[in-house]
Design an enzyme around this catalytic site. Structure first.
Site, PDB file in Angstrom:
ATOM      1  N   HIS A  50      -9.610   9.908   9.297  1.00  0.00           N
ATOM      2  CA  HIS A  50      -8.200  10.199   8.988  1.00  0.00           C
ATOM      3  C   HIS A  50      -8.030  10.462   7.511  1.00  0.00           C
ATOM      4  CE1 HIS A  50      -3.777   9.588   9.011  1.00  0.00           C
ATOM      5  NE2 HIS A  50      -3.891   9.916  10.280  1.00  0.00           N
ATOM      6  N   PHE A  51      -8.241  11.549   7.017  1.00  0.00           N
ATOM      7  CA  PHE A  51      -8.769  12.786   7.567  1.00  0.00           C
ATOM      8  C   PHE A  51      -9.987  13.162   6.757  1.00  0.00           C
ATOM      9  CE2 PHE A  51      -4.138  13.095   8.283  1.00  0.00           C
ATOM     10  CZ  PHE A  51      -4.113  13.256   9.640  1.00  0.00           C
TER      11      PHE A  51
END
Length: 144
Positions: A50-51
């Site tokens: 993420h991410f």
């Protein structure tokens, strides 16, 4: 100097790695209010996905940090010691800014109402002087 360090926090709430997020408590009035801290590092497990290439702390985990802080305040009350705090609901959540590695989340929770084992609270997460998240929470305190 913190009022409670991470080790002392673990004596109050059951959360452990990888879901124990409170690094220190700077101020606390049991059952009324708390100011706690979460140091956000690149080593957090959630940054792997993420991410990739742009690590951002998931908003739901910011709310979890606020919930853990609030439960510390409640579980410090003599009548609730040794119990578990559960998040019963979250309302009016607003995210205003990304939280990234290197940030220090200041978690402020005000307990608005507490009746026996159910309480409501207002939480605000800050990075420096910027408000990054606000929410209203309902807590349910249960036996182990």
């Amino acid at each position: 100097m913190p009022v409670l360090n991470a080790q002392q926090v673990m004596e109050i709430i059951p959360n452990r790695f990888p879901i124990g997020y409170i690094d220190a408590v700077d101020e606390v009035e049991p059952g009324k209010r708390i100011v706690a801290r979460k140091n956000v590092t690149i080593n957090e497990h959630f940054f792997q996905g993420h991410f990739p290439g742009e690590p951002v702390m998931p908003g739901v985990l910011i709310v979890e940090c606020l919930a853990q802080a609030g439960s510390i305040s409640l579980l410090m009350l003599d009548e609730l010691k040794g119990k578990h705090g559960y998040l019963g609901g979250v309302d009016k959540v607003r995210f205003r800014q990304k939280v990234v590695p290197g940030d220090v989340l200041r978690l402020e929770v005000e307990i608005n109402k507490l009746r026996r084992n159910i309480g409501t609270a207002t939480g605000t997460a800050w990075v420096e002087d910027k408000r990054v998240c606000t929410c209203e929470m309902t807590f349910i305190v249960g036996a182990d």
